[in-house]
Each structure stands twice: as C-alpha cells, then as structure tokens.
Design a protein around this motif. Structure first.
Motif, mmCIF file in Angstrom:
data_model
loop_
_atom_site.group_PDB
_atom_site.id
_atom_site.type_symbol
_atom_site.label_atom_id
_atom_site.label_comp_id
_atom_site.label_asym_id
_atom_site.label_seq_id
_atom_site.Cartn_x
_atom_site.Cartn_y
_atom_site.Cartn_z
ATOM 1 N N ASP A 206 -5.786 7.530 18.479
ATOM 2 C CA ASP A 206 -6.727 6.714 17.698
ATOM 3 C C ASP A 206 -6.110 6.319 16.362
ATOM 4 O OD1 ASP A 206 -8.647 6.723 19.662
ATOM 5 O OD2 ASP A 206 -9.739 8.437 18.825
ATOM 6 N N TRP A 207 -5.390 7.246 15.742
ATOM 7 C CA TRP A 207 -4.726 6.968 14.467
ATOM 8 C C TRP A 207 -3.651 5.900 14.650
ATOM 9 C CZ3 TRP A 207 0.329 8.104 12.632
ATOM 10 C CH2 TRP A 207 0.490 7.925 11.272
ATOM 11 N N VAL A 208 -2.882 5.988 15.730
ATOM 12 C CA VAL A 208 -1.857 4.984 16.016
ATOM 13 C C VAL A 208 -2.508 3.625 16.247
ATOM 14 C CG1 VAL A 208 -0.081 4.286 17.683
ATOM 15 C CG2 VAL A 208 -0.186 6.642 16.882
ATOM 16 N N LYS A 209 -3.658 3.616 16.888
ATOM 17 C CA LYS A 209 -4.385 2.363 17.120
ATOM 18 C C LYS A 209 -4.803 1.738 15.792
ATOM 19 C CE LYS A 209 -8.135 0.451 19.841
ATOM 20 N NZ LYS A 209 -9.257 0.746 20.718
ATOM 21 N N GLU B 197 -3.711 -2.234 13.602
ATOM 22 C CA GLU B 197 -4.610 -3.224 13.013
ATOM 23 C C GLU B 197 -4.009 -3.903 11.788
ATOM 24 O OE1 GLU B 197 -8.255 -1.174 12.283
ATOM 25 O OE2 GLU B 197 -8.615 -0.803 14.402
ATOM 26 N N GLY B 198 -3.013 -3.275 11.165
ATOM 27 C CA GLY B 198 -2.397 -3.854 9.974
ATOM 28 C C GLY B 198 -1.548 -5.070 10.312
ATOM 29 N N VAL C 105 6.562 -8.690 7.351
ATOM 30 C CA VAL C 105 7.393 -7.538 6.996
ATOM 31 C C VAL C 105 8.681 -7.594 7.810
ATOM 32 C CG1 VAL C 105 7.530 -5.026 6.941
ATOM 33 C CG2 VAL C 105 5.356 -6.160 6.478
ATOM 34 N N GLU C 106 9.820 -7.557 7.115
ATOM 35 C CA GLU C 106 11.103 -7.585 7.808
ATOM 36 C C GLU C 106 11.394 -6.231 8.442
ATOM 37 O OE1 GLU C 106 14.639 -9.139 5.962
ATOM 38 O OE2 GLU C 106 13.414 -10.294 4.569
#
Length: 71
Positions: A36-39, A43-44, A49-50
């Motif tokens: 859930d945390w990885v999910k 969302e970001g 971002v390179e």
C-alpha cells in the motif's frame, strides 16, 4: 493491495525461508501495508524528474585506455 496467506507462503518458498502458519498471518498484514505504501509512492508526479544513479552528482574519473601485460 491485499496479500493472502498463500501468497506469503509462495514468497517464502521462493526466498527459501521457512514460515509457519502463525508467522504467515502476521506477514500478510505487514506485506499488505508495504505494498500500500509503494502504491502511494506511485501517485507522485515524476515526469519532470531526471533518472539518477546517486544523490550527489559527480563525474567519474577517466583514465587513458592503454594496453598492458596486466602485471
């Protein structure tokens, strides 16, 4: 994402870790929380971002490409 006991047992078998039924129940909750945390991270917006290999940008030292006997 919800992880069930069968998935925990399969992951444990693939990792070659012996897990009891009681441990599998505890790991269900823990692994579900991690996924859930990885999910949430997904969302970001990272479109601007390179990609990077390290936190501090440094250039690698270069050396001459010389053939030697290897000593």
């Amino acid at each position: 994402m919800q992880v069930d006991e069968a998935t925990v047992q399969r992951i444990a078998r693939l990792a070659r870790i012996k897990v009891t039924g009681e441990e599998a129940k505890a790991l269900e909750t823990e692994l579900s929380g991690i996924l859930d945390w990885v999910k949430q991270l997904d969302e970001g917006d990272t479109s601007k971002v390179e990609p990077m290999t390290r936190v501090v940008p440094i250039a690698l030292k270069k050396r001459k490409d010389e053939v030697s006997d290897g000593e």
